[in-house]
Scaffold this active site. Structure first.
Site, short mmCIF file in Angstrom:
data_model
loop_
_atom_site.label_atom_id
_atom_site.label_comp_id
_atom_site.label_asym_id
_atom_site.label_seq_id
_atom_site.Cartn_x
_atom_site.Cartn_y
_atom_site.Cartn_z
N GLY A 1 27.89 40.84 37.70
CA GLY A 1 29.08 40.45 38.47
C GLY A 1 30.34 40.75 37.67
O GLY A 1 30.29 41.49 36.68
N ASN A 2 31.46 40.21 38.09
CA ASN A 2 32.69 40.36 37.31
C ASN A 2 33.56 39.12 37.50
O ASN A 2 33.20 38.23 38.27
CB ASN A 2 33.42 41.65 37.70
CG ASN A 2 33.80 41.67 39.16
OD1 ASN A 2 34.61 40.87 39.61
ND2 ASN A 2 33.18 42.56 39.94
N HIS A 3 34.70 39.10 36.82
CA HIS A 3 35.50 37.87 36.78
C HIS A 3 36.52 37.74 37.92
O HIS A 3 37.38 36.88 37.87
CB HIS A 3 36.26 37.79 35.44
CG HIS A 3 35.36 37.68 34.26
ND1 HIS A 3 34.54 36.60 34.06
CD2 HIS A 3 35.13 38.52 33.24
CE1 HIS A 3 33.85 36.77 32.95
NE2 HIS A 3 34.18 37.95 32.44
#
Ligand code: CTP
Length: 399
Positions: free
Chosen positions: A206-208
């Site tokens: 995923g990412n932030h």
């Protein structure tokens, strides 16, 4: 113009409160949804029963009633406009001073929608320097004033200070919505948030991304009258009512949703931080820990923006984002061309207070004609207004 509009009518203690019944009837006739909050003083002039009958909704007066709490924050979020009519001298003074001693004032102080007031008082009060200062204060705070009429007043004198007639308030509202809703009748698609690509039943890539910028854009498009569909990746962010939210998890789900919706859209803003790669295989069971390194094979996801760019027709405005850490301008302009977007919004992870998770951002908007608009670090909600201004400009240039 008022069909489906959500109007929160605040009624305060003034002889003109009796006109609120006619105003409510006219608003309902125009197709608006009306919720009413009144002060205790207003009840002396018009009954809650008449108003609830006309609006087909319970009328609220108190912050709490029968052990239940009136959610003033949600009322201000529900409304497209809060209209205080009549606005008495006393309520205007309290609004100017930030006083919050009744439900109507609590709703006013927490309202995220535009607020308009139709003052009503005798001429001497209307012209008093304190009232003038209070009106200046509340109009400097961004509230809108509906002009008072000139005529017979409750005191028997003739002069300025009469509340605008309900028919004139209706005209004012129609004008307000036509001016402030340039995207009325337009369909908009916005993507926001991250995507999660499963590795096994418990792990993902995923990412932030928080989704804040995309949600701010979706809300601003809705504020300007567009019908907005927000395709939202996994985040905890709340979205104001009136926006259709399609929750997705993976890049493939986001692609499918956008591909389906795009043909009927006039505007598409791809703000999501879509995963560029996804695991070739998702393990059925949790991958067990081993001593030696493991490799997860990744395959590219489909580029949603690029795919929409290939299908784009005249009359559709496509906006992409570019998140860069080096050669920012050059890379952003490359994305504008390679993805056939009309606008690219560049944000750089190198700028302080910009990017994932912050409430602020620092952006540059590039257009196809070589135009470039630079903005300093500002709240995402404010930048959303600038982005939507550019979208409207581009849309008009195409027509
Ligand atoms: N985008 C998309 N689908 C993808 C990847 C990106 O729609 N599979 C969109 C993003 O929503 C954004 C734009 O493409 O509007 C650019 O995203 P960005 O991550 O900056 O660039 P990439 O195209 O992924 O290229 P790179 O990571 O190499 O910079």
């Amino acid at each position: 113009m008022l069909q489906g509009k959500k109007i929160l009518l605040g009624i305060t203690g003034s002889i003109a409160a009796y006109k609120a019944a006619t105003l409510t009837r006219l608003l309902i006739k125009e197709g608006a949804e009306v919720k009413i909050v009144m002060t205790n003083a207003a009840k002396e002039f018009v009954t809650p029963l008449s108003l609830s009958t006309l609006s087909k909704q319970p009328v609220l007066t108190d912050l709490s009633e029968n052990d239940s709490w009136a959610n003033h924050v949600m009322l201000g979020r529900w409304a497209d406009i809060m209209l205080i009519a009549p606005a008495s001298c006393n309520t205007i003074a309290k609004m100017a001073g930030g006083i919050c001693d009744n439900l109507l004032l609590a709703v006013y102080l927490s309202a995220t929608c535009p607020v308009a007031i139709a003052p009503a008082m005798d001429e001497d009060m209307w012209l008093h320097s304190t009232t003038r200062n209070n009106l200046k204060k509340i109009s400097d705070a961004g509230n809108l004033l509906i002009p008072v009429g000139n005529g017979e007043l409750a005191s028997g004198l003739i002069g300025e200070g009469r509340m605008a007639e309900p028919e004139d308030i209706l005209k004012w509202l129609n004008l307000f919505f036509s001016d402030s809703q340039p995207l009325h009748g337009k369909n908009a698609l916005v993507t926001a948030g991250p995507t999660f690509e499963a590795i096994d039943p418990v792990r993902f890539i995923g990412n932030h991304s928080s989704g804040k910028m995309g949600v701010a854009i979706a809300e601003e498009l809705a504020n300007r009258g567009a019908n907005v569909t927000l395709v939202l990746g996994p985040t905890n962010i709340s979205v104001k009512q009136g926006i259709q939210v399609l929750s997705v998890t993976t890049a493939a789900e986001m692609y499918e949703a956008c591909d389906l919706i795009f043909p009927t859209c006039h505007i598409a803003v791809m703000c999501a931080a879509v995963a560029d790669y996804t695991p070739v295989q998702v393990a059925d069971q949790k991958i067990k820990k081993k001593e030696e390194p493991i490799t997860v094979s990744l395959t590219p996801t489909r580029d949603i923006l690029k795919s929409l760019g290939q299908k784009k027709k005249l009359g559709q405005v496509l906006v992409g984002f570019a998140l860069e850490t080096q050669n920012e301008k050059e890379n952003a302009i490359k994305k504008l061309t390679s993805k056939n977007a009309d606008l690219i919004v560049l944000n750089s992870l190198n700028d302080k207070g910009a990017g994932f998770g912050y409430d602020t951002n620092k952006i540059t908007i590039f257009d196809k004609a070589g135009g470039e608009l630079n903005f300093d670090t500002r709240p995402k909600k404010e930048l959303a207004k600038e982005i939507v201004n550019s979208i409207i400009h581009t849309l008009h240039a195409q027509i």
